[in-house]
Scaffold this active site. Structure first.
Site, PDB file in Angstrom:
ATOM      1  CE1 TYR A 175      50.878  62.809  37.228  1.00  0.00           C
ATOM      2  CE2 TYR A 175      52.554  64.234  36.257  1.00  0.00           C
ATOM      3  CZ  TYR A 175      52.152  63.348  37.241  1.00  0.00           C
ATOM      4  OH  TYR A 175      53.029  63.013  38.237  1.00  0.00           O
ATOM      5  CD  GLU A 231      50.788  62.110  40.693  1.00  0.00           C
ATOM      6  OE1 GLU A 231      51.790  61.617  40.145  1.00  0.00           O
ATOM      7  OE2 GLU A 231      49.923  61.425  41.255  1.00  0.00           O
TER       8      GLU A 231
END
Ligand code: GDP
Ligand code: MN
Length: 378
Positions: free
Chosen positions: A101, A188
């Site tokens: 992530y 993101e």
């Protein structure tokens, strides 16, 4: 403004972040043609402005044309938590070794962008933050963005292998550049993956742009997809209303942002839940009041509406007239509690009572009344 995955990936690609190729399709035929061109297996991905598509069944691997046709058809017929799927992204399937992530958000408290990385990607990052907070590394950016040494520190946190770190570090710096250059409030990659061949790729893209900066980015403003946005937010933007959808049951129509905030606080304080923030501004324009009422009337979660007006420059009788016109036009099914105080309050009250409506002047009383009405309607 939220971008679709494929649009976020275009920005990533332009910044040098490795992203698999891909094209969007609006029907199963188009999807198959693209998949044939890209080569199988492909991934068929719903393009909606909401996350968690994988869990909802909106991300599927297709091994051949028949698969691709079936999955594209199925996903294009889906509704993912209130978002109808109108486009799918077709992209070659990547062989995944690990899911990581990486995300940049605005840390409002620190008044600085914040890079968060975790070796536990692919899942909801809030979940990781709750269950394994030690698995998230947080680094604040500064005026220079993400300096190389900090990008390397973050890369080390993500993977022990030097060769992989050397690929991850520049991606994080490029992500920071996308965030700053495009005036984003979120950029993101989840998941950022490593492959068995030692590649690192962004398999997903979530980018939220700051609406107030769109004037500086005419190219990005064109990426807006009103058909995929919340209809209330689209109408509010077109009518010049400031509207934010929330999760509660009490619709609020208020003049002035400060009063709107205070109204929401007071609803919360008395145990209710606001369904929205809605500032109609200083205007008593019936068009604006009608638009505001329409937005709330369409929202199935709203059980009662609080109309809260402070007449300073705005005259209460003007607003009352606007409200009556709006109600004549739309035929509201919802109970409405009206509170008004200030300039021409008495005239407003007379107008409303001539139509069998009463208005309160105490805000606390009005808030408690609307909570009670919402509870009765539930
Ligand atoms: P989201 O659920 O909306 O965040 O959609 P994602 O694009 O992140 O996809 C969800 C999950 O699908 C990922 O975490 C992966 O596990 C899986 N996935 C997506 N693309 C691929 C791919 O190319 N290959 C493989 N094997 N899995 C993928
Ligand atoms: Mn994702």
């Amino acid at each position: 403004m939220n971008l679709h995955e494929y649009q976020g990936k275009e920005l990533f690609r332009a910044a040098g972040i490795p992203v698999p190729p891909g094209e969007t399709a609006r029907n199963a035929e188009e999807a198959v043609a693209i998949a044939d061109r890209l080569g199988y297996p492909v991934v068929v991905k719903a393009q909606v402005l909401i996350g968690g598509r994988g869990k909802a069944g909106g991300v599927k691997v297709a091994r051949g044309p028949e698969d691709a046709r079936r999955e594209a058809g199925r996903i294009l017929g889906m509704d993912i938590r209130g978002h109808a799927v109108r486009q799918v992204l077709i992209t070659p399937a990547t062989d995944i070794e690990k899911e990581l992530y990486a995300g940049i958000v605005l840390d409002r408290k620190a008044e600085t962008p914040l890079l968060m990385v975790s070796p536990d990607g692919g899942v909801d990052i809030e979940e990781v933050a709750r269950t394994r907070p030690d698995r998230i590394l947080r680094l604040h950016l500064d005026a220079r963005g993400l300096p190389a040494y900090r990008a390397r520190a973050a890369a080390r946190f993500l993977d022990p292998r030097f060769a992989i770190q050397r690929r991850i570090a520049p991606i994080l710096a490029q992500l920071a550049r996308v965030y700053a250059d495009q005036d984003a409030s979120l950029a993101e990659i989840n998941p950022l993956v490593t492959t068995p061949g030692g590649e690192v790729l962004a398999l997903d893209a979530k980018v939220v742009l700051d609406d107030n900066a769109l004037d500086r980015h005419p190219d990005l403003a064109l990426m807006r997809d009103p058909g995929a946005e919340d209809p209330g937010e689209v109408e509010a933007r077109e009518r010049g209303l400031s509207y934010v959808r929330l999760d509660g049951t009490i619709g609020c129509v208020v003049n002035g942002a400060g009063l709107a905030m205070a109204t929401m606080d007071l609803i919360q304080f008395h145990g209710g839940k606001p369904a929205n923030f809605l500032d109609i501004g200083g205007s008593s324009n019936p068009e604006k009041v009608t638009a505001a009422m329409n937005i709330l009337a369409r929202d199935a979660r709203v059980r009662a509406v609080l109309f809260n007006i402070f007449g300073g420059i705005t005259r209460c009788d003007d607003v009352a007239r606007g409200l009556l016109t709006a109600l004549d036009r739309i035929g509201m099914r919802l109970p409405i509690v009206i509170r008004l105080t200030g300039t021409n309050e008495k005239e407003a009250r007379d107008l409303l009572s001539s139509r069998g409506m009463t208005a309160l002047s105490d805000m606390d009383e009005a808030v408690r009344a609307v909570i009670a009405r919402a509870a009765e309607a539930a």
